[in-house]
Design an enzyme around this catalytic site. Structure first.
Site, mmCIF file in Angstrom:
data_model
loop_
_atom_site.group_PDB
_atom_site.id
_atom_site.type_symbol
_atom_site.label_atom_id
_atom_site.label_comp_id
_atom_site.label_asym_id
_atom_site.label_seq_id
_atom_site.Cartn_x
_atom_site.Cartn_y
_atom_site.Cartn_z
ATOM 1 N N HIS A 53 0.830 -1.217 0.000
ATOM 2 C CA HIS A 53 0.000 0.000 0.000
ATOM 3 C C HIS A 53 0.864 1.266 0.000
ATOM 4 C CE1 HIS A 53 -3.271 2.691 0.990
ATOM 5 N NE2 HIS A 53 -2.747 2.996 2.152
HETATM 6 C C1 HEM Z 1 2.231 5.341 6.696
HETATM 7 C C2 HEM Z 1 1.489 4.546 6.017
HETATM 8 C C3 HEM Z 1 0.465 4.898 4.990
HETATM 9 C C4 HEM Z 1 0.557 5.740 3.905
HETATM 10 C C5 HEM Z 1 1.754 6.564 3.467
HETATM 11 C C6 HEM Z 1 -0.733 5.708 3.231
HETATM 12 C C7 HEM Z 1 -1.065 6.442 2.122
HETATM 13 C C8 HEM Z 1 -2.305 6.455 1.514
HETATM 14 C C9 HEM Z 1 -2.686 7.281 0.389
HETATM 15 C C10 HEM Z 1 -1.795 8.288 -0.300
HETATM 16 C C11 HEM Z 1 -3.973 6.989 0.068
HETATM 17 C C12 HEM Z 1 -4.815 7.613 -1.054
HETATM 18 C C13 HEM Z 1 -4.809 6.704 -2.260
HETATM 19 C C14 HEM Z 1 -5.817 7.106 -3.289
HETATM 20 O O1 HEM Z 1 -6.819 7.723 -2.955
HETATM 21 O O2 HEM Z 1 -5.655 6.763 -4.471
HETATM 22 C C15 HEM Z 1 -4.431 5.978 0.978
HETATM 23 C C16 HEM Z 1 -5.679 5.389 0.958
HETATM 24 C C17 HEM Z 1 -6.102 4.408 1.807
HETATM 25 N N1 HEM Z 1 -5.385 3.866 2.870
HETATM 26 FE FE1 HEM Z 1 -3.473 4.349 3.384
HETATM 27 N N2 HEM Z 1 -1.543 4.844 3.897
HETATM 28 C C18 HEM Z 1 -0.864 4.326 4.986
HETATM 29 C C19 HEM Z 1 -1.333 3.413 5.907
HETATM 30 C C20 HEM Z 1 -2.564 2.786 5.860
HETATM 31 C C21 HEM Z 1 -3.013 1.743 6.751
HETATM 32 C C22 HEM Z 1 -2.203 1.159 7.895
HETATM 33 C C23 HEM Z 1 -4.256 1.374 6.364
HETATM 34 C C24 HEM Z 1 -5.183 0.330 6.913
HETATM 35 C C25 HEM Z 1 -4.958 -0.437 7.903
HETATM 36 C C26 HEM Z 1 -4.613 2.186 5.222
HETATM 37 C C27 HEM Z 1 -5.799 2.116 4.554
HETATM 38 C C28 HEM Z 1 -6.155 2.891 3.460
HETATM 39 C C29 HEM Z 1 -7.417 2.790 2.752
HETATM 40 C C30 HEM Z 1 -8.545 1.817 3.071
HETATM 41 C C31 HEM Z 1 -7.378 3.742 1.727
HETATM 42 C C32 HEM Z 1 -8.467 4.031 0.682
HETATM 43 C C33 HEM Z 1 -8.061 3.463 -0.650
HETATM 44 C C34 HEM Z 1 -8.291 2.008 -0.773
HETATM 45 O O3 HEM Z 1 -9.416 1.556 -0.694
HETATM 46 O O4 HEM Z 1 -7.286 1.294 -0.976
HETATM 47 N N3 HEM Z 1 -3.560 3.033 4.945
HETATM 48 N N4 HEM Z 1 -3.396 5.662 1.849
#
Ligand code: HEM
Length: 229
Positions: A184
């Site tokens: 991710h």
């Molecule tokens: C430091 C760590 C992380 C970074 C840098 C990060 C970064 C991002 C970014 C940039 C987005 C937007 C993507 C888009 O809209 O196209 C996003 C969406 C998302 N993130 Fe993270 N994230 C991190 C950790 C996590 C963790 C630990 C979880 C869940 C346990 C998580 C769950 C999600 C979910 C559910 C979305 C919505 C997009 C999808 O359905 O995949 N994130 N994240």
């Protein structure tokens, strides 16, 4: 059948037109996301400290072994609550769609930067959807097995043999969640212009056109018919 308003979430909108900036996440969703991410990092560090004696030194980050053992499940519950809030906001747009199959089959073109050969997408691509559902499933496994092995509050919930299995499943699920977490973060950094979606809340019109054209088209159509949106 018309495909109206199924690719975007409330709050998604074209923010400015010169240059085009598109709102992708509201402040509250971003806060919710970063609380979840922070919990995951704390769980990762504290969980590793229990994993092998050579990693026990990590408990120093949390004030020692006892505090870490107390804190880890509590942070786990905060993560579950926080992820649940994300889940209710995002599950619908993460449902699989026909174009996801074609996108997945042509993923090689995407990796080569030939995104024009891929189908137009809504707010999320198949990879993001896999991350979403993978994390959702693993978090359920983690919290279920976590409660089964939470001796401080549930000492007699399961028998010792069951507890042993639960510990192994908990550790395996954690490895899975860490792998998904790495994918991710890597994907968010690799796809230039994505991080700002979760920091500033907006993406450029070019980013939206290139990666999530159906989503952008829907927002443009909606605002064209109702300029107040
Ligand atoms: C430091 C760590 C992380 C970074 C840098 C990060 C970064 C991002 C970014 C940039 C987005 C937007 C993507 C888009 O809209 O196209 C996003 C969406 C998302 N993130 Fe993270 N994230 C991190 C950790 C996590 C963790 C630990 C979880 C869940 C346990 C998580 C769950 C999600 C979910 C559910 C979305 C919505 C997009 C999808 O359905 O995949 N994130 N994240």
């Amino acid at each position: 059948m018309t495909e109206k308003r199924i690719y975007s979430a409330p709050g998604d909108k074209i923010e400015t037109k010169h240059p085009v900036l598109v709102s992708r996440y509201r402040g509250i969703t971003r806060l919710n996301h970063w609380v979840t991410a922070l919990c995951m990092i704390l769980l990762l560090l504290s969980g590793f400290s229990f994993f092998h004696p050579s990693l026990f030194w990590l408990t120093g980050l949390f004030g020692g072994g006892q505090t870490t053992r107390w804190l880890h499940p509590i942070v786990g519950l905060v993560l579950v609550a926080s992820f649940l809030l994300l889940f209710v906001q995002m599950w619908k747009l993460n449902l699989p769609r026909r174009e996801d199959v074609e996108w997945s089959l042509k993923i090689g073109d995407m990796l080569k930067g030939d995104e024009d050969k891929l189908p137009e997408l809504g707010k999320y691509n198949a990879g993001q959807k896999l991350v979403f559902w993978g994390m959702s499933a693993l978090i359920i496994v983690l919290v279920t097995t976590g409660i089964m092995i939470w001796e401080q509050y549930f000492p007699h919930l399961v028998s010792i043999p069951v507890r042993r299995v639960a510990v192994a499943v908990h550790a395996l699920a954690a490895v899975g969640a860490i792998l998904i977490f790495i994918v991710h973060v890597y994907a968010a950094i690799w796809t230039r212009g994505t991080i700002r979606a979760m920091t500033r809340g907006t993406v450029t019109g070019g980013w939206a056109f290139r990666h999530h054209r159906k989503w952008l088209r829907e927002l443009a159509g909606r605002q064209h018919t109702d300029p107040s949106k």
